[in-house]
Design a protein around this motif. Structure first.
Motif, PDB file in Angstrom:
ATOM      1  N   PRO A   1      16.239  29.547 -10.264  1.00 16.27           N
ATOM      2  CA  PRO A   1      14.823  29.377  -9.918  1.00 16.27           C
ATOM      3  C   PRO A   1      13.912  30.311 -10.728  1.00 16.27           C
ATOM      4  O   PRO A   1      14.213  31.495 -10.912  1.00 16.27           O
ATOM      5  CB  PRO A   1      14.779  29.748  -8.424  1.00 16.27           C
TER       6      PRO A   1
ATOM      7  N   ILE B   1       9.771  30.965 -10.741  1.00 18.93           N
ATOM      8  CA  ILE B   1       8.560  30.592 -10.002  1.00 18.93           C
ATOM      9  C   ILE B   1       7.370  30.786 -10.940  1.00 18.93           C
ATOM     10  O   ILE B   1       6.739  31.844 -10.948  1.00 18.93           O
ATOM     11  CB  ILE B   1       8.419  31.452  -8.720  1.00 18.93           C
TER      12      ILE B   1
ATOM     13  N   GLU C   1       8.873  43.625 -16.171  1.00 16.21           N
ATOM     14  CA  GLU C   1       8.507  42.605 -15.190  1.00 16.21           C
ATOM     15  C   GLU C   1       8.619  43.215 -13.796  1.00 16.21           C
ATOM     16  O   GLU C   1       9.703  43.660 -13.401  1.00 16.21           O
ATOM     17  CB  GLU C   1       9.439  41.395 -15.303  1.00 16.21           C
TER      18      GLU C   1
ATOM     19  N   GLY D   1       8.822  42.272 -10.138  1.00 18.65           N
ATOM     20  CA  GLY D   1       9.099  41.069  -9.349  1.00 18.65           C
ATOM     21  C   GLY D   1      10.102  40.182 -10.060  1.00 18.65           C
ATOM     22  O   GLY D   1       9.751  39.299 -10.836  1.00 18.65           O
TER      23      GLY D   1
ATOM     24  N   ASN E   1      12.843  38.483  -8.388  1.00 16.16           N
ATOM     25  CA  ASN E   1      13.328  37.391  -7.531  1.00 16.16           C
ATOM     26  C   ASN E   1      14.714  36.952  -8.011  1.00 16.16           C
ATOM     27  O   ASN E   1      15.590  37.784  -8.207  1.00 16.16           O
ATOM     28  CB  ASN E   1      12.300  36.259  -7.478  1.00 16.16           C
TER      29      ASN E   1
ATOM     30  N   ILE F   1      12.109  44.549 -12.304  1.00 16.55           N
ATOM     31  CA  ILE F   1      12.132  45.433 -11.129  1.00 16.55           C
ATOM     32  C   ILE F   1      11.913  44.622  -9.857  1.00 16.55           C
ATOM     33  O   ILE F   1      11.015  43.773  -9.805  1.00 16.55           O
ATOM     34  CB  ILE F   1      10.992  46.480 -11.239  1.00 16.55           C
ATOM     35  N   ASP F   2      12.712  44.920  -8.837  1.00 19.10           N
ATOM     36  CA  ASP F   2      12.482  44.292  -7.532  1.00 19.10           C
ATOM     37  C   ASP F   2      12.848  45.294  -6.435  1.00 19.10           C
ATOM     38  O   ASP F   2      13.291  46.425  -6.729  1.00 19.10           O
ATOM     39  CB  ASP F   2      13.289  42.977  -7.392  1.00 19.10           C
TER      40      ASP F   2
ATOM     41  N   ASP G   1      14.570  43.847  -3.755  1.00 19.84           N
ATOM     42  CA  ASP G   1      15.680  43.084  -3.196  1.00 19.84           C
ATOM     43  C   ASP G   1      16.649  42.792  -4.310  1.00 19.84           C
ATOM     44  O   ASP G   1      16.266  42.813  -5.474  1.00 19.84           O
ATOM     45  CB  ASP G   1      15.157  41.714  -2.738  1.00 19.84           C
TER      46      ASP G   1
ATOM     47  N   GLY H   1      12.102  49.028  -6.628  1.00 22.61           N
ATOM     48  CA  GLY H   1      10.664  48.799  -6.556  1.00 22.61           C
ATOM     49  C   GLY H   1       9.912  49.486  -7.691  1.00 22.61           C
ATOM     50  O   GLY H   1      10.403  50.439  -8.294  1.00 22.61           O
ATOM     51  N   TYR H   2       8.710  48.976  -7.956  1.00 23.35           N
ATOM     52  CA  TYR H   2       7.910  49.566  -9.044  1.00 23.35           C
ATOM     53  C   TYR H   2       7.562  51.024  -8.756  1.00 23.35           C
ATOM     54  O   TYR H   2       7.384  51.835  -9.664  1.00 23.35           O
ATOM     55  CB  TYR H   2       6.638  48.730  -9.296  1.00 23.35           C
TER      56      TYR H   2
ATOM     57  N   ASP I   1       4.262  40.694 -11.220  1.00 20.19           N
ATOM     58  CA  ASP I   1       4.526  39.482 -10.435  1.00 20.19           C
ATOM     59  C   ASP I   1       5.257  39.861  -9.145  1.00 20.19           C
ATOM     60  O   ASP I   1       6.238  39.242  -8.763  1.00 20.19           O
ATOM     61  CB  ASP I   1       5.346  38.484 -11.274  1.00 20.19           C
TER      62      ASP I   1
ATOM     63  N   SER J   1       4.412  41.677  -5.105  1.00 18.83           N
ATOM     64  CA  SER J   1       4.020  41.166  -3.773  1.00 18.83           C
ATOM     65  C   SER J   1       2.673  40.442  -3.772  1.00 18.83           C
ATOM     66  O   SER J   1       2.373  39.703  -2.847  1.00 18.83           O
ATOM     67  CB  SER J   1       3.935  42.337  -2.796  1.00 18.83           C
ATOM     68  N   HIS J   2       1.835  40.726  -4.781  1.00 17.93           N
ATOM     69  CA  HIS J   2       0.493  40.133  -4.939  1.00 17.93           C
ATOM     70  C   HIS J   2      -0.533  40.672  -3.942  1.00 17.93           C
ATOM     71  O   HIS J   2      -1.666  40.173  -3.905  1.00 17.93           O
ATOM     72  CB  HIS J   2       0.509  38.595  -4.861  1.00 17.93           C
TER      73      HIS J   2
HETATM   74  C1  LIG Z   1       6.844  35.854  -6.946  1.00 16.55           C
HETATM   75  S1  LIG Z   1       8.408  36.656  -6.830  1.00 16.55           S
HETATM   76  C2  LIG Z   1       8.820  36.952  -8.536  1.00 16.55           C
HETATM   77  C3  LIG Z   1       9.083  35.708  -9.262  1.00 16.55           C
HETATM   78  C4  LIG Z   1       9.727  35.830 -10.615  1.00 16.55           C
HETATM   79  N1  LIG Z   1       9.032  36.759 -11.481  1.00 16.55           N
HETATM   80  C5  LIG Z   1       9.740  34.456 -11.248  1.00 16.55           C
HETATM   81  O1  LIG Z   1       8.821  34.138 -12.029  1.00 16.55           O
HETATM   82  O2  LIG Z   1      10.685  33.705 -10.961  1.00 16.55           O
HETATM   83  C6  LIG Z   1       7.910  38.224  -6.235  1.00 16.55           C
HETATM   84  C7  LIG Z   1       9.019  39.257  -6.138  1.00 16.55           C
HETATM   85  O3  LIG Z   1       8.390  40.535  -6.027  1.00 16.55           O
HETATM   86  C8  LIG Z   1       9.260  41.355  -5.300  1.00 16.55           C
HETATM   87  N2  LIG Z   1       8.590  42.593  -4.841  1.00 16.55           N
HETATM   88  C9  LIG Z   1       7.918  42.806  -3.692  1.00 16.55           C
HETATM   89  N3  LIG Z   1       7.534  44.089  -3.620  1.00 16.55           N
HETATM   90  C10 LIG Z   1       7.953  44.707  -4.756  1.00 16.55           C
HETATM   91  C11 LIG Z   1       7.883  46.039  -5.264  1.00 16.55           C
HETATM   92  N4  LIG Z   1       7.312  47.015  -4.553  1.00 16.55           N
HETATM   93  N5  LIG Z   1       8.443  46.315  -6.481  1.00 16.55           N
HETATM   94  C12 LIG Z   1       9.042  45.332  -7.185  1.00 16.55           C
HETATM   95  N6  LIG Z   1       9.161  44.059  -6.737  1.00 16.55           N
HETATM   96  C13 LIG Z   1       8.628  43.746  -5.543  1.00 16.55           C
HETATM   97  C14 LIG Z   1       9.757  40.435  -4.190  1.00 16.55           C
HETATM   98  O4  LIG Z   1      10.959  40.928  -3.605  1.00 16.55           O
HETATM   99  C15 LIG Z   1       9.926  39.112  -4.929  1.00 16.55           C
HETATM  100  O5  LIG Z   1      11.260  38.908  -5.355  1.00 16.55           O
END
Ligand SMILES: C[S@@+](CC[C@H](N)C(=O)[O-])C[C@H]1O[C@@H](n2cnc3c(N)ncnc32)[C@H](O)[C@@H]1O
Length: 212
Positions: free
Chosen positions: A33, A35, A58, A60, A62, A85-86, A88, A107-108, A127, A129-130
Motif C-alpha cells: 500500500p 497512500i 520521509e 510517516g 506506514n 520515520i514512523d 509504528d 517518531g520524528y 506525511d 499525523s497531519h
Molecule cells: C499517511 S500515513 C503515511 C503514508 C505513507 N507515507 C505513504 O505514502 O504510503 C501516516 C503515518 O504517520 C505515522 N506517524 C504518526 N505520528 C508520527 C510521528 N510522530 N513520527 C513519525 N510518524 C508518525 C503514522 O503511524 C502513519 O503510519
C-alpha cells in the motif's frame, strides 16, 4: 450469450477530491500500500529527477509503499538514501531490506539530525499525523537541514477540502501559512502546486522550496 453481451460503459466523467481520497487508499506499489494522490505520485519522480537528492527524509512510513517507490526512483537516478520515520512498525520486509532505505521507528521527535550529517542535497517529506501541532513541529525541526533549491514537502493540506480541518486543529494548511508568513527562506512553489490546476494536489500549498 457471450458474444451478444453489450459493453456497459458510462459516458459521463466525474471525479473530485472525495473520489480521489477514496481511490488513493487503494493504491499499491509492487503489492505494498502507498497512500498517495496520483497527481503527487507522478510529481515526485519529476522532483527527484530535478533535485537528485543525496537524502530523502520521509516522516510517516506506514506500510512503506512510498519509501519503496522513492528508493526505486533513486535507483533509476543511481544515487541517494531514504530515511523513513514512523512510530509504528507495520512496514513490509521488502521495504526494510532495500539497500537505500533506513527505517527509524521512534517518531520524528526522536530522529537525530546528526543522521543527516554528510548529506548535501536533502528533501524532507512530511506525511505523518497531519495535526497542526505535529506539522508545525516537524517544519520547525527539519527546515534547517533542507538544502537550498530543494524542498520541504508538506502532505495532505487537502484535508480542509474534505471537511476535516477541525479534527486536525487546522492541520497542514494552518502550519504552512504561519511558517511561510514568518520565514522568508522558503516560498510556496506554485510550479508543483498548480501543475494540474490550482492546488490540484493533496499537498495544497505544500511544496515549500528553500530559496536561501
Ligand atoms: C499517511 S500515513 C503515511 C503514508 C505513507 N507515507 C505513504 O505514502 O504510503 C501516516 C503515518 O504517520 C505515522 N506517524 C504518526 N505520528 C508520527 C510521528 N510522530 N513520527 C513519525 N510518524 C508518525 C503514522 O503511524 C502513519 O503510519
Amino acid at each position: 450469450m457471450l458474444f451478444s453481451k453489450k459493453l456497459n460503459y458510462k459516458n459521463s466523467v466525474h471525479f473530485d477530491v472525495n473520489s480521489l481520497e477514496r481511490g488513493h487508499h487503494k493504491l499499491m506499489y509492487k503489492g505494498i500500500p502507498i497512500i498517495k494522490c496520483p497527481f503527487d505520485y507522478v510529481m515526485y519522480q519529476m522532483i527527484f529527477w530535478e533535485i537528485k537528492p543525496d537524502l530523502i527524509i520521509e516522516i510517516g512510513t506506514n506500510r512503506g509503499g512510498s519509501a519503496l517507490y522513492y528508493a526505486d526512483l533513486l535507483d533509476i537516478i543511481g544515487h541517494g538514501e531514504i530515511h523513513t520515520i514512523d512510530i509504528d512498525d507495520v512496514v513490509f520486509k521488502e521495504v526494510k531490506m532495500h539497500k537505500r532505505i533506513k527505517f527509524f521507528r521512534d517518531g520524528y521527535q526522536n530522529y537525530d539530525l546528526k543522521n543527516t550529517e554528510g548529506f548535501k542535497k536533502i528533501i524532507v517529506i512530511e506525511d505523518g499525523s497531519h495535526t497542526y501541532d505535529d506539522v508545525k513541529a516537524t517544519i520547525g525541526k527539519f527546515k534547517s537541514i533542507v538544502s537550498v533549491n530543494s524542498y520541504l514537502i508538506v502532505e495532505d493540506g487537502i484535508l480542509d477540502k474534505l471537511g476535516w480541518k477541525k479534527k486536525y486543529n487546522g492541520g497542514p494548511n494552518r502550519a504552512i501559512k504561519e511558517f511561510i508568513n514568518q520565514d522568508d527562506s522558503y516560498i510556496i512553489d506554485r510550479k508543483w502546486c498548480d501543475l494540474f490546476g490550482i492546488n490540484a494536489t493533496f499537498n495544497t500549498n505544500g511544496f515549500l522550496k528553500k530559496i536561501k
